[in-house]
Structures are given as C-alpha cells and as structure tokens.
Design an enzyme around this catalytic site. Structure first.
Site, mmCIF file in Angstrom:
data_model
loop_
_atom_site.group_PDB
_atom_site.id
_atom_site.type_symbol
_atom_site.label_atom_id
_atom_site.label_comp_id
_atom_site.label_asym_id
_atom_site.label_seq_id
_atom_site.Cartn_x
_atom_site.Cartn_y
_atom_site.Cartn_z
ATOM 1 N N LYS A 33 0.656 -0.972 -0.017
ATOM 2 C CA LYS A 33 0.020 0.113 0.083
ATOM 3 C C LYS A 33 0.855 1.286 0.024
ATOM 4 O O LYS A 33 0.568 2.295 -0.776
ATOM 5 C CB LYS A 33 -0.998 0.126 1.318
ATOM 6 C CG LYS A 33 -2.134 -1.171 1.016
ATOM 7 C CD LYS A 33 -2.862 -1.487 2.365
ATOM 8 C CE LYS A 33 -3.755 -2.639 2.095
ATOM 9 N NZ LYS A 33 -4.512 -2.983 3.450
ATOM 10 N N GLN A 57 -5.159 -2.112 9.545
ATOM 11 C CA GLN A 57 -4.717 -3.300 8.899
ATOM 12 C C GLN A 57 -5.190 -4.524 9.755
ATOM 13 O O GLN A 57 -5.094 -4.625 10.928
ATOM 14 C CB GLN A 57 -3.256 -3.516 8.680
ATOM 15 C CG GLN A 57 -2.723 -4.660 7.762
ATOM 16 C CD GLN A 57 -3.324 -4.675 6.434
ATOM 17 O OE1 GLN A 57 -3.166 -3.581 5.645
ATOM 18 N NE2 GLN A 57 -3.582 -5.824 5.817
ATOM 19 N N ASP A 105 -11.211 2.064 3.648
ATOM 20 C CA ASP A 105 -11.652 0.575 3.815
ATOM 21 C C ASP A 105 -13.051 0.405 3.602
ATOM 22 O O ASP A 105 -13.413 -0.602 3.334
ATOM 23 C CB ASP A 105 -11.055 -0.265 4.830
ATOM 24 C CG ASP A 105 -9.826 -1.017 4.472
ATOM 25 O OD1 ASP A 105 -9.686 -1.064 3.255
ATOM 26 O OD2 ASP A 105 -9.186 -1.495 5.327
#
Ligand code: NAD
Length: 288
Positions: free
Chosen positions: A54, A98, A121
């Site tokens: 990322k 994460q 997200d």
C-alpha cells in the site's frame, strides 16, 4: 467462443496512471497531497507485506503515506485512542486499520471508531449502511474493484443473473449490493447453500469469494459466463490458488480473472481512489 482472460494487472495499471494525474491536480489545487494513515498492530508477516504494498502504491501516484506500527501487546483502549487521534487530525485524509488484529482486540469495536469520512476501507457501519440504502458512502476496495473490472471489460450487468459465492462483510455482501445497484438479479450463496453447482450454473456473472481453493469447477459454470475469482489461497507448495479451478473453468467460461493478477491489483487501485475521493470530499466540505 474462446475464454477471455481479464487482465486485472493491466486494468489496475491504467487506473493508477489516471490517478497519478488526478492526485497531481489535487495537490496543485490544495497545496498538499492526500495523506493516508495506516495502523498496523503486531508482527503478522502477511500484514507487513500488504502494508508495504500500500505504501509503494501511494508513492507511485503521489499520495502521502504514514505508518503507525504498534506492538502485538497493544490494548484495545490504546488502539481506540490512536484511531480517534487520527480522526481529529486535519492533515489525515484516510485511515486504514490493517486486519487481522490480535485476538485480544475487537475488530468491530475498532472499525466503528474510524471517522466514516476517512474510512477508506469502507468498513464502518455508516458506510456499510450507505451502500445498503443506495447513499453515497465509501465502498470497500475489493467489491469496488470487482465492479470496475466488469465495467472496464465492457460487460453489461442490467437484467443479468449474478451469483456471489461468499457472504462476508468485506467482499460477498458489498459485492452483492453493488451488482444489485447495477440492476443485476442477485443470489448470495454461502457455505450452507444446497447444491452450489446448480445455483452457480444460473449465473451470467459468477463472483467467488469463499477462500476455498478450486471450489468452483467447470460443472459450476454456465457456458459463456463471466467468472470473477476473488480467492487468494496459499497452497502447501507456496504457490497461490484462487477459489476457481482455472484450467477447467476456462474451457467453459466466456471471461475469467486469473489469480494472481485479477482482482488483487484492483483492490489497491481502489484504495488509492477512495483516499483521493475522501480527501477531495473533506476539502470541499471545509470550503477551501
Ligand atoms: P471469509 O472467510 O470472511 O468468508 C468466506 C465466505 O465463503 C463465507 O461467507 C462462507 O459462507 C463462504 N464459504 C466458505 N466455504 C464455502 C463453500 N464450500 N461453499 C460455499 N460458500 C462457502 O472470507 P473473505 O474475507 O470474504 O475472503 C474470501 C476470499 O477472498 C479469501 O480467499 C480471501 O483471501 C480473498 N480476498 C481477496 C482479496 C483481494 O484483494 N484479492 C480481498 C479480500 C479477500
């Protein structure tokens, strides 16, 4: 008709190229690039690999990136405090925690603490609810990537039979909602579905996100169907396998995504896109 392999890597590269221009324009307009803040707890090697990817992807398009790496023993309260602090920081445009988190921390509790406007997200209940009700929220990267793959391949969804295998909150359910928004007739299949092969054979568009290597074989696929394989399974020999048996299915399907090189690269491209869009929405809301 020969099966067309959908090249997710090439489509993601095309999107990345477009994003580069948009990020440069954003940066000129607002004086600084969007900033993505990633929170990583513990030492799961796969999570470290994903976070590095990322970071690299942000670097490629000019999005700012910062990493908050906390030790495995971090308490839920400490993590909540960090996520709230990032929510308050005006220079942070996107927050990504994460997953997976250590067992001692509730993922749901943490995800609910992310500012929905920075939730790149798309996992916050507010964004899930907006997707469900047809509002404008942030859509999770993998489902958004799946729809973008289908769109850029020129496949029409209106009135088609779509079957999604897997009902997770991060892939199956949001993908089903997006297909519904495109006017497909959607069936959501899962581990308790009876006669999965018969259900899947109804599909003009079959999306598989079950996490079961080679679950879907030629007998599950209607001739000419579009098959999107979301699965990423690490095999004992170290190789990666999808949820679809590529060799047998390519003899029947009209379109098929490979693993790796299908949905995976799209997920990251959509994360970048979500970050840029979240940053733009915040700047516009602030009237600057
Ligand atoms: P999950 O484990 O949360 O959900 C799996 C779903 O599959 C469940 O709803 C379950 O009911 C269903 N399922 C399991 N076995 C089944 C069976 N035999 N028949 C029918 N349905 C079955 O998984 P997830 O997080 O949705 O991920 C699914 C897969 O997609 C995994 O392989 C994961 O690694 C992969 N994934 C890939 C990306 C990407 O960017 N390419 C992103 C997210 C997830």
């Amino acid at each position: 008709m020969a099966c067309r392999i959908i090249d997710g890597k090439a489509i993601a590269a095309e999107i990345t190229q477009e994003l580069k221009g948009k990020v440069a324009e954003f940066t000129r307009r607002y004086g600084s690039p969007p900033l993505l803040s990633v929170v990583l707890v513990g030492d799961d090697p796969a999570s470290h690999v994903y976070v590095r990817r990322k970071e690299r992807a942000c670097g490629e398009v000019g999005i700012g990136f910062e990493r908050h790496h906390l030790p495995a023993g971090t308490s839920q309260a400490e993590l909540v405090e960090l996520v709230r602090r990032l929510g308050r920081r005006s220079d942070v445009d996107g927050i990504l925690v994460q997953l997976p988190l250590p067992d001692s921390i509730s993922e749901q509790a943490i995800l609910a603490e992310v500012d929905p406007a920075k939730d790149v997200d798309g996992f916050h209940p507010v964004n899930a609810g907006l997707l469900f009700t047809g509002g404008k929220g942030i859509v999770p990267g993998t489902p958004r990537g799946i729809l973008e793959l289908i769109r850029r391949t020129g496949i029409e969804l209106q009135g088609k039979e779509a079957v999604v295998v897997g009902r997770s909150n991060i892939v199956g359910k949001p993908t089903a909602m997006l297909l519904l928004q495109e006017n497909a007739t959607v069936t959501l299949a899962h581990s308790r579905t009876r006669d999965l092969a018969a259900v899947c054979r109804r599909a003009d568009v079959l999306v598989v996100a079950a996490g079961r290597p080679r679950l879907i074989t030629a007998e599950h696929v209607k001739p000419g169907a579009v098959v999107i394989d979301v699965g990423v399974n690490r095999m004992p020999d170290g190789s990666l396998a999808g949820d679809v048996d590529f060799e047998s299915v390519k003899e029947v399907a009209g379109y098929l995504t490979p693993v790796p090189g299908g949905v995976g690269p799209m997920t990251i491209a959509m994360l970048l896109s979500n970050t840029l869009e979240a940053a733009a929405a915040r700047r516009e809301a602030a009237g600057s």
